[in-house]
Write a protein that holds these residues in place. Structure first.
Motif, mmCIF file in Angstrom:
data_model
loop_
_atom_site.group_PDB
_atom_site.id
_atom_site.type_symbol
_atom_site.label_atom_id
_atom_site.label_comp_id
_atom_site.label_asym_id
_atom_site.label_seq_id
_atom_site.Cartn_x
_atom_site.Cartn_y
_atom_site.Cartn_z
ATOM 1 N N UNK A 10 0.819 -1.213 0.000
ATOM 2 C CA UNK A 10 0.000 0.000 0.000
ATOM 3 C C UNK A 10 0.851 1.262 0.000
ATOM 4 N N UNK A 11 1.909 1.288 0.816
ATOM 5 C CA UNK A 11 2.767 2.475 0.883
ATOM 6 C C UNK A 11 3.417 2.739 -0.477
ATOM 7 N N UNK A 12 3.954 1.719 -1.101
ATOM 8 C CA UNK A 12 4.616 1.926 -2.401
ATOM 9 C C UNK A 12 3.626 2.304 -3.498
ATOM 10 N N UNK A 13 2.428 1.752 -3.452
ATOM 11 C CA UNK A 13 1.406 2.148 -4.436
ATOM 12 C C UNK A 13 1.104 3.640 -4.303
ATOM 13 N N UNK A 14 0.986 4.102 -3.066
ATOM 14 C CA UNK A 14 0.695 5.516 -2.828
ATOM 15 C C UNK A 14 1.908 6.393 -3.117
ATOM 16 N N UNK A 15 3.079 5.935 -2.744
ATOM 17 C CA UNK A 15 4.284 6.762 -2.832
ATOM 18 C C UNK A 15 4.925 6.774 -4.214
ATOM 19 N N UNK A 16 4.726 5.721 -5.004
ATOM 20 C CA UNK A 16 5.406 5.610 -6.292
ATOM 21 C C UNK A 16 5.301 6.847 -7.168
#
Length: 176
Positions: A10-16
């Protein structure tokens, strides 16, 4: 101690997309943006210059690496992880000798749904390139990631609500 990074978390999906935008702004510069997850493990890295990758790898900053106080001492990821607030660490303030040539600023990313630490966003450069502009630049990136985390949850809630409404229209029985 490195571990594989889940690109679908979830963090990488949001942060990418935010990391990509920050990298575009830093293109050609001597700055590196690092993202650590809620366990203080590096999960994303963007470099203003490709030559910075080898400099960062040379001091152990690689995806999957744990950056806690016990593994890497005082730095702007581990210390933010401990204090849950933004921190600047310049040169000699670093614990590890190999980090002392760098300056970095880290800020927490707070999950807007749970209020818990979702990760740490960091910008690192050589000590001589440090500037007060790093802090607001990084804060904007962290707030953008938090907004995308919230949007992700809202999309999920909308999907559940839409599925419920579709099922309710098709059923003559009460739904739970």
């Amino acid at each position: 101690d490195t571990a594989p990074v889940d690109p679908g978390c979830r963090l990488l999906r949001a942060a990418g997309p935010v990391l990509d935008e920050l990298a575009e702004m830093l293109d050609g510069s001597r700055y590196t943006v690092l993202l650590a997850d809620r366990d203080a493990r590096l999960v994303g890295m963007r470099f203003g210059r490709s030559s910075l990758r080898s400099a960062m790898e040379g001091v152990g900053a690689v995806e999957g690496k744990l950056f806690t106080e016990s593994t890497t001492g005082t730095n702007s990821i581990a210390t933010v992880f401990e204090l849950r607030r933004g921190v600047a660490v310049h040169g000699e303030e670093h614990y590890l000798e190999s980090f002392k040539r760098f300056a970095c600023y880290g800020t927490p990313i707070i999950d807007p749904v749970t209020g818990r630490l979702a990760g740490v966003l960091d910008i690192t450069c050589l000590a001589e390139d440090a500037t007060e502009l790093l802090r607001p630049f990084l804060l904007r990136g962290a707030r953008d990631i938090e907004a995308r985390l919230l949007g992700d949850v809202r999309r999920a809630h909308r999907s559940v609500l839409e599925a419920f409404e579709t099922a309710a229209r098709r059923s003559a029985q009460p739904l739970m």
